[in-house]
Design an enzyme around this catalytic site. Structure first.
Site, PDB file in Angstrom:
ATOM      1  N   CYS A   2       0.868  -1.180   0.000  1.00 51.50           N
ATOM      2  CA  CYS A   2       0.000   0.000   0.000  1.00 51.50           C
ATOM      3  C   CYS A   2       0.901   1.225   0.000  1.00 51.50           C
ATOM      4  CB  CYS A   2      -0.914   0.007   1.225  1.00 51.50           C
ATOM      5  SG  CYS A   2      -2.008   1.452   1.305  1.00 51.50           S
ATOM      6  N   GLU A 104      -3.934   1.197  -6.104  1.00 51.70           N
ATOM      7  CA  GLU A 104      -2.974   0.187  -6.511  1.00 51.70           C
ATOM      8  C   GLU A 104      -2.888   0.218  -8.026  1.00 51.70           C
ATOM      9  OE1 GLU A 104      -0.118  -1.351  -6.211  1.00 51.70           O
ATOM     10  OE2 GLU A 104      -0.868  -1.967  -4.241  1.00 51.70           O
TER      11      GLU A 104
END
Length: 274
Positions: A2, A104
């Site tokens: 992340c 992402e």
């Protein structure tokens, strides 16, 4: 992993979703949170849960300086109990890092497309985090407070996008995770393995989010319009991923509600390609 996320809820709504006893800071919108920036986190001390701002990228107490933090934004849940950089914080200093979604990048190198990922219901959530205080062995008058986000292997809903994903805790796990008296590694591992969300929702967004400079809290900013619109689309339909309406310009006088993500925002379809 992340490496970028989103948080836009105001304090009154965060109180409705998370166990906040004391709010030591104000909540501010950030649609493109990047490493080393300040992030909202809940930490427990003095028998109360405090909402605080920590720097994203954990700096261990033994570090020579804070520059190591930019390389410590994530901690692998599989090894966090034994890795020297994280094991002490894993036992004694855990936190909830608050978010509304994260980014992402999917696809082949050179052709990656950013995706905005959140819970299917669009509710805010908490990453499992660790926090530390660094003061250069007492030499710094203002201690540097930092945090990292735990990650795990990707679930079925994420594996096509990336092989790793952040650990997102279910509300039932919040108190046990924050409890500093809970220092049993096996018990803590059970929390981050079993009491987590694995079913997530992803929608494609513009490559403009690749730059952290594309981030302003005002509603007339395209990034703000797009993220709010995606959240609204997720709530209304599983098929919405690019635009809510194809006609008409964005209404820049429409301000997002401070209570939830169901704001009605109208924007041109071509804004998805900004």
């Amino acid at each position: 992993m992340c490496g970028r996320f989103v948080g836009f809820r105001r304090l009154e709504e965060l109180r409705n979703h998370f166990p906040i006893d004391v709010a030591d800071v104000e909540s501010t919108e950030n649609f493109n949170v990047a490493p080393t920036q300040e992030i909202l986190a809940i930490v427990r001390h003095d028998d109360q849960n405090h909402l605080e701002k920590l720097n994203w990228g954990l700096v261990p107490f033994w570090a020579k300086d804070t520059t190591i933090g930019s390389r410590m934004i994530n901690a692998r849940s599989e090894t966090v109990a034994t890795k020297p950089s994280f094991r002490n914080a894993f036992r004694k200093r855990r936190c909830l890092i608050l978010a509304d979604g994260f980014y992402e990048w999917a696809g082949e190198p050179g052709h990656k497309k950013p995706m905005f990922i959140t819970l299917p219901n669009g509710e805010p959530f908490a990453f499992a985090g660790l926090w530390e205080i660094w003061d250069n062995k007492g030499k710094e008058k203002t201690p540097y407070r930092s945090a990292t986000i735990l990650t795990r292997e990707a679930s079925e809903s994420m594996v096509a996008i990336h092989h790793r994903m952040p650990v997102i805790l279910k509300p039932a796990a919040f108190n046990a995770w924050l409890n500093p008296n809970n220092q049993n590694p096996e018990s803590l591992q059970e929390i981050i393995q079993d009491q987590i969300y694995t079913e997530l929702k992803a929608v494609p967004v513009s490559k403009a989010v690749n730059s952290v400079n594309n981030n302003r809290p005002s509603i007339d900013d395209v990034a703000s319009i797009f993220v709010h619109s995606c959240l609204n689309a997720i709530e209304q339909s599983d098929q919405a991923s690019s635009g809510c309406r194809s006609n008409g310009a964005a209404d820049t006088n429409t301000k997002p509600s401070s209570m939830g993500f169901t704001d009605t925002l109208i924007f041109r379809k071509e804004l998805t390609d900004w």
